[in-house]
Design an enzyme around this catalytic site. Structure first.
Site, short mmCIF file in Angstrom:
data_model
loop_
_atom_site.label_atom_id
_atom_site.label_comp_id
_atom_site.label_asym_id
_atom_site.label_seq_id
_atom_site.Cartn_x
_atom_site.Cartn_y
_atom_site.Cartn_z
N SER A 170 0.84 -1.20 0.00
CA SER A 170 0.00 0.00 0.00
C SER A 170 0.87 1.25 0.00
O SER A 170 1.82 1.35 0.78
CB SER A 170 -0.92 0.02 1.23
OG SER A 170 -1.63 1.24 1.29
N GLU A 318 -7.68 1.34 -7.05
CA GLU A 318 -9.00 1.58 -6.49
C GLU A 318 -10.09 1.61 -7.57
O GLU A 318 -11.28 1.48 -7.27
CB GLU A 318 -9.03 2.88 -5.70
CG GLU A 318 -8.79 4.12 -6.53
CD GLU A 318 -8.45 5.33 -5.67
OE1 GLU A 318 -9.17 6.33 -5.76
OE2 GLU A 318 -7.48 5.26 -4.91
N HIS A 345 -6.88 -5.04 0.65
CA HIS A 345 -7.76 -3.89 0.86
C HIS A 345 -8.89 -4.25 1.81
O HIS A 345 -8.77 -5.18 2.61
CB HIS A 345 -8.26 -3.38 -0.49
CG HIS A 345 -7.29 -2.46 -1.17
ND1 HIS A 345 -7.63 -1.21 -1.62
CD2 HIS A 345 -5.97 -2.61 -1.43
CE1 HIS A 345 -6.57 -0.62 -2.15
NE2 HIS A 345 -5.55 -1.46 -2.06
N LYS A 415 -19.07 4.80 3.59
CA LYS A 415 -17.65 4.92 3.96
C LYS A 415 -17.01 6.11 3.26
O LYS A 415 -16.20 6.83 3.86
CB LYS A 415 -16.94 3.62 3.58
CG LYS A 415 -15.46 3.55 3.93
CD LYS A 415 -14.91 2.18 3.55
CE LYS A 415 -13.51 1.97 4.10
NZ LYS A 415 -12.50 2.87 3.53
#
Length: 439
Positions: A170, A318, A345, A415
């Site tokens: 990440s 993403e 993730h 979220k």
């Protein structure tokens, strides 16, 4: 919405005609939470306007308040914040499922004269944190634990210095260390070892924002030292932050135009940005859509038929759930590569996508670093979100074309994008639509 057992089921609306809509989106989560961390360390009062107000950003606000940072919310505009650094103190932090909270806040809390306890949702306890927590220990911090829950016990200062990390899981490991490093005695020099760092645009975003606050940052391009970033010690200036719309959150709406042959317009699209979501423009063009930026509004017009795509998504991982949803509705095979890191993730996104596409009759096969998707005839079924906001929106995209798709826990989209269901319904308001559950 109804409940089947303990699972909330959202019948994804299907559209029988092209979608035509203008969709105005809230601010970027990535920019909002970076601005909040930098402002918490600044020498004076900062303002942040256009902030995203979602679960992830509200968790960051609550976390900073719990350790002594004053954050005022404008009564007439909840997206306008004033951040005043205060005397830091020990406290408790709820990370939820927010990677930016669990990875950006621990370095800041090393500057707290006391203990800060971190925990989060049950699913968050499996997310990898040992890289950044181990790095903090190497820089002189007292950290107990390698995953949630863990504690950071600070003395009000941190030595800092040089540290080697493997950030191939990440880019947030690099950004998290950089954001607070100017306040460390020796700053920080981060040297990445291992496979290439994913999502490099997010590191570029961190560098740009730190420089906006007067922090001196050296990147690999500046120094010629590959995979090394240096944040020099020094003051952090108060700043005015204007948050861009969240471009990654725009992608499901743009995909709606692409899969239905319609037209969707997103106002306030920046002409230049470090947000990875901007890459959707090139992706949609490669798949056959018409993409234009007209006076600050991005306009996507869908083709008669979507083309498959062969693409390395390493820097924009993403976007993978959106691209996978497009790929299953294309007219040829797609190969999504460079995204092995998505296994760490909110969920293992590669396994989740392969499983859920398969449940709809699709053909998605995991590879070492991605997915191979071959379009087939699809049918309705329950699409699990795995408490992952981007998995939920991928199901919504497919449901536009495939009647009978039902997304469980659509509320997880809060979220990063509150009121997703309302925005989706408003987008469809101009097109005849029917509820997939009645098909």
């Amino acid at each position: 919405m109804r409940k089947d057992g303990d699972v909330s089921i959202w019948p994804a609306p299907s559209s029988s005609s092209p979608v035509h809509a203008t969709v105005t989106l809230p601010g970027s989560k990535s920019i909002t939470n970076r601005a909040l961390i930098i402002s918490a360390l600044a020498s004076g009062r900062s303002t942040v306007t256009g902030t995203l107000r979602s679960r992830d950003t509200d968790l960051m606000i609550a976390a900073l308040r719990s350790i002594g940072v004053a954050i005022e919310i404008d009564a007439s505009d909840p997206t306008a914040l004033t951040v005043s650094p205060g005397s830091l103190r020990g406290g408790a932090v709820d990370c939820g499922l927010a990677g930016t909270v669990m990875r950006f806040l621990p370095p800041l809390t090393t500057l707290v004269p006391g203990t800060v306890f971190f925990d989060g949702d049950e699913q968050a306890r499996t997310r990898p944190l040992d890289t950044i927590l181990g790095a903090l220990r190497a820089l002189g911090a007292q950290v107990d634990g390698d995953a949630l829950p863990f504690t950071v016990t600070g003395t009000g200062r941190l030595r800092g210095g040089a540290v080697d990390i493997d950030a191939s899981g990440s880019s947030q490991f690099v950004s998290g260390l950089m954001l607070s490093a100017a306040r460390f005695d020796d700053g920080v020099t981060i040297h990445h070892i291992g496979k290439p760092v994913p999502s490099m645009p997010h590191i570029d975003m961190t560098v740009e924002m730190l420089r906006h606050a007067g922090v001196r940052v050296d990147t690999p391009q500046d120094s010629g030292d590959a995979d090394t970033w240096r944040v020099h010690p020094g003051p952090v200036s108060a700043a005015r932050w204007e948050v861009e719309p969240d471009l990654s959150n725009a992608t499901p709406f743009l995909a709606a135009a692409a899969v239905t042959g319609g037209e969707v317009r997103i106002p306030h699209w920046p002409s230049s940005t470090t947000q990875p979501g901007d890459a959707i423009r090139g992706i949609l063009t490669s798949m056959g859509a018409s993409v234009d930026l007209e006076d600050g509004t991005l306009v996507v017009r869908g083709p008669d038929t979507l083309r498959g795509i062969d693409i390395d998504l390493h820097d924009v991982g993403e976007l993978t759930p959106t691209v996978a949803a497009l790929a299953v509705l294309a007219d040829g095979p797609s190969h999504l590569r460079g995204i092995a890191h998505l296994r760490g993730h909110e969920t293992d996104r590669l396994a989740a996508l392969a499983t859920e596409i398969g449940k709809l009759g699709g053909n998605a096969v995991e590879t070492d670093d991605g997915l191979d998707i071959t379009p087939t005839a699809l049918h309705g079924n329950v699409w699990k979100s795995y408490a992952d906001h981007r998995m939920a929106t991928a199901g919504a995209i497919i449901g536009l074309v495939v009647p009978g798709v039902k997304v469980d826990d659509i509320g997880t989209t809060a979220k990063t994008l509150p009121d997703f269901e309302l925005l989706w319904a408003d987008m469809l308001a101009g097109a005849p639509a029917h509820d997939g559950s009645t098909s």
